[in-house]
Design a protein around this motif. Structure first.
Motif, PDB file in Angstrom:
ATOM      1  N   ASP A  83       7.902  13.302   2.741  1.00  0.00           N
ATOM      2  CA  ASP A  83       6.838  14.071   3.386  1.00  0.00           C
ATOM      3  C   ASP A  83       5.544  13.266   3.482  1.00  0.00           C
ATOM      4  OD1 ASP A  83       8.496  16.276   3.765  1.00  0.00           O
ATOM      5  OD2 ASP A  83       8.004  17.099   1.802  1.00  0.00           O
ATOM      6  N   LEU A  84       5.199  12.545   2.432  1.00  0.00           N
ATOM      7  CA  LEU A  84       3.999  11.708   2.456  1.00  0.00           C
ATOM      8  C   LEU A  84       4.147  10.603   3.493  1.00  0.00           C
ATOM      9  CD1 LEU A  84       1.262  10.774   1.410  1.00  0.00           C
ATOM     10  CD2 LEU A  84       2.461   9.573  -0.433  1.00  0.00           C
ATOM     11  N   LEU A  85       5.310   9.979   3.538  1.00  0.00           N
ATOM     12  CA  LEU A  85       5.538   8.920   4.522  1.00  0.00           C
ATOM     13  C   LEU A  85       5.408   9.469   5.938  1.00  0.00           C
ATOM     14  CD1 LEU A  85       6.244   5.932   4.754  1.00  0.00           C
ATOM     15  CD2 LEU A  85       8.661   6.579   4.781  1.00  0.00           C
ATOM     16  N   ARG A  86       5.901  10.679   6.171  1.00  0.00           N
ATOM     17  CA  ARG A  86       5.790  11.316   7.485  1.00  0.00           C
ATOM     18  C   ARG A  86       4.316  11.572   7.826  1.00  0.00           C
ATOM     19  NH1 ARG A  86       9.038  15.624   6.892  1.00  0.00           N
ATOM     20  NH2 ARG A  86      10.817  14.490   7.685  1.00  0.00           N
ATOM     21  N   GLN A  87       3.545  12.061   6.850  1.00  0.00           N
ATOM     22  CA  GLN A  87       2.104  12.303   7.070  1.00  0.00           C
ATOM     23  C   GLN A  87       1.384  11.018   7.431  1.00  0.00           C
ATOM     24  OE1 GLN A  87       0.685  14.050   3.452  1.00  0.00           O
ATOM     25  NE2 GLN A  87       1.121  16.136   4.118  1.00  0.00           N
ATOM     26  N   ILE A  88       1.694   9.938   6.733  1.00  0.00           N
ATOM     27  CA  ILE A  88       1.068   8.647   7.007  1.00  0.00           C
ATOM     28  C   ILE A  88       1.426   8.183   8.413  1.00  0.00           C
ATOM     29  CG2 ILE A  88       1.048   6.207   6.359  1.00  0.00           C
ATOM     30  CD1 ILE A  88       1.473   7.217   3.409  1.00  0.00           C
ATOM     31  N   ALA A  89       2.698   8.335   8.776  1.00  0.00           N
ATOM     32  CA  ALA A  89       3.154   7.901  10.106  1.00  0.00           C
ATOM     33  C   ALA A  89       2.469   8.683  11.220  1.00  0.00           C
ATOM     34  CB  ALA A  89       4.670   8.069  10.206  1.00  0.00           C
ATOM     35  N   GLU A 102       0.832  -1.206   0.000  1.00  0.00           N
ATOM     36  CA  GLU A 102       0.000   0.000   0.000  1.00  0.00           C
ATOM     37  C   GLU A 102       0.867   1.258   0.000  1.00  0.00           C
ATOM     38  OE1 GLU A 102      -3.459   2.129   2.686  1.00  0.00           O
ATOM     39  OE2 GLU A 102      -3.214  -0.043   2.794  1.00  0.00           O
ATOM     40  N   LEU A 103       1.956   1.247   0.763  1.00  0.00           N
ATOM     41  CA  LEU A 103       2.867   2.397   0.773  1.00  0.00           C
ATOM     42  C   LEU A 103       3.503   2.597  -0.594  1.00  0.00           C
ATOM     43  CD1 LEU A 103       4.566   1.906   4.248  1.00  0.00           C
ATOM     44  CD2 LEU A 103       2.969   3.722   3.587  1.00  0.00           C
ATOM     45  N   ARG A 104       3.761   1.508  -1.298  1.00  0.00           N
ATOM     46  CA  ARG A 104       4.297   1.613  -2.665  1.00  0.00           C
ATOM     47  C   ARG A 104       3.230   2.142  -3.617  1.00  0.00           C
ATOM     48  NH1 ARG A 104       7.705  -3.821  -1.928  1.00  0.00           N
ATOM     49  NH2 ARG A 104       9.609  -2.838  -1.222  1.00  0.00           N
ATOM     50  N   GLN A 105       2.000   1.696  -3.446  1.00  0.00           N
ATOM     51  CA  GLN A 105       0.894   2.167  -4.281  1.00  0.00           C
ATOM     52  C   GLN A 105       0.660   3.659  -4.095  1.00  0.00           C
ATOM     53  OE1 GLN A 105      -2.670  -0.051  -3.465  1.00  0.00           O
ATOM     54  NE2 GLN A 105      -2.972  -0.571  -5.603  1.00  0.00           N
ATOM     55  N   ARG A 136       9.209   3.581  -3.076  1.00  0.00           N
ATOM     56  CA  ARG A 136       9.407   3.334  -4.496  1.00  0.00           C
ATOM     57  C   ARG A 136       9.168   1.867  -4.826  1.00  0.00           C
ATOM     58  NH1 ARG A 136      13.315   1.635  -7.758  1.00  0.00           N
ATOM     59  NH2 ARG A 136      14.962   1.632  -6.209  1.00  0.00           N
ATOM     60  N   SER A 137       8.524   1.628  -5.945  1.00  0.00           N
ATOM     61  CA  SER A 137       8.323   0.263  -6.445  1.00  0.00           C
ATOM     62  C   SER A 137       9.580  -0.177  -7.178  1.00  0.00           C
ATOM     63  CB  SER A 137       7.123   0.212  -7.389  1.00  0.00           C
ATOM     64  OG  SER A 137       5.945   0.536  -6.706  1.00  0.00           O
ATOM     65  N   PHE A 138       9.724  -1.469  -7.344  1.00  0.00           N
ATOM     66  CA  PHE A 138      10.903  -2.027  -7.998  1.00  0.00           C
ATOM     67  C   PHE A 138      10.585  -2.472  -9.406  1.00  0.00           C
ATOM     68  CE2 PHE A 138      11.709  -2.614  -3.494  1.00  0.00           C
ATOM     69  CZ  PHE A 138      12.981  -2.103  -3.390  1.00  0.00           C
ATOM     70  N   GLY A 139      11.542  -2.280 -10.274  1.00  0.00           N
ATOM     71  CA  GLY A 139      11.436  -2.772 -11.638  1.00  0.00           C
ATOM     72  C   GLY A 139      12.044  -4.164 -11.722  1.00  0.00           C
ATOM     73  N   PRO A 140      11.881  -4.820 -12.854  1.00  0.00           N
ATOM     74  CA  PRO A 140      12.450  -6.154 -13.036  1.00  0.00           C
ATOM     75  C   PRO A 140      13.968  -6.153 -12.817  1.00  0.00           C
ATOM     76  CG  PRO A 140      11.002  -5.582 -14.851  1.00  0.00           C
ATOM     77  CD  PRO A 140      11.172  -4.347 -14.025  1.00  0.00           C
ATOM     78  N   GLY A 141      14.429  -7.089 -12.020  1.00  0.00           N
ATOM     79  CA  GLY A 141      15.854  -7.238 -11.778  1.00  0.00           C
ATOM     80  C   GLY A 141      16.437  -6.340 -10.704  1.00  0.00           C
ATOM     81  N   GLU A 142      15.636  -5.453 -10.126  1.00  0.00           N
ATOM     82  CA  GLU A 142      16.139  -4.583  -9.063  1.00  0.00           C
ATOM     83  C   GLU A 142      16.076  -5.304  -7.719  1.00  0.00           C
ATOM     84  OE1 GLU A 142      15.452  -0.036  -9.606  1.00  0.00           O
ATOM     85  OE2 GLU A 142      13.532  -1.053  -9.920  1.00  0.00           O
ATOM     86  N   ARG A 143      16.969  -4.925  -6.819  1.00  0.00           N
ATOM     87  CA  ARG A 143      16.988  -5.503  -5.474  1.00  0.00           C
ATOM     88  C   ARG A 143      15.734  -5.089  -4.727  1.00  0.00           C
ATOM     89  NH1 ARG A 143      19.417  -3.549  -0.198  1.00  0.00           N
ATOM     90  NH2 ARG A 143      19.358  -5.414   1.069  1.00  0.00           N
TER      91      ARG A 143
END
Length: 69
Positions: A60-66, A34-37, A42-49
């Motif tokens: 800032d958005l993550l802080r608001q959610i927290a 949900e946090l990625r959505q 950040r979401s990961f692309g193919p082959g990314e760690r």
């Protein structure tokens, strides 16, 4: 973010987070998805760690959610 520097929280597995929070792993997996959505993480692309890596896309958005906003 306004800088080219990426903030990354790297560390515990989803199972470790679930144990620490007394939640099921599926609940933690759903919350991270949900946090990625919402573009807070950040979401990961193919082959990314993706294992134990939680790149912050919008601090800032993550802080608001927290804070319950």
């Amino acid at each position: 973010m306004t800088t080219t520097e990426e903030l990354v929280a790297s560390g515990p597995s989803q199972a470790d987070l679930a144990d620490a929070l007394c939640l099921g792993r599926a609940t933690v997996e759903k919350a991270i998805a949900e946090l990625r959505q919402l573009k807070a993480l950040r979401s990961f692309g193919p082959g990314e760690r993706a294992n134990r890596c939680y790149p912050i896309e919008d601090r800032d958005l993550l802080r608001q959610i927290a804070l319950g906003g």
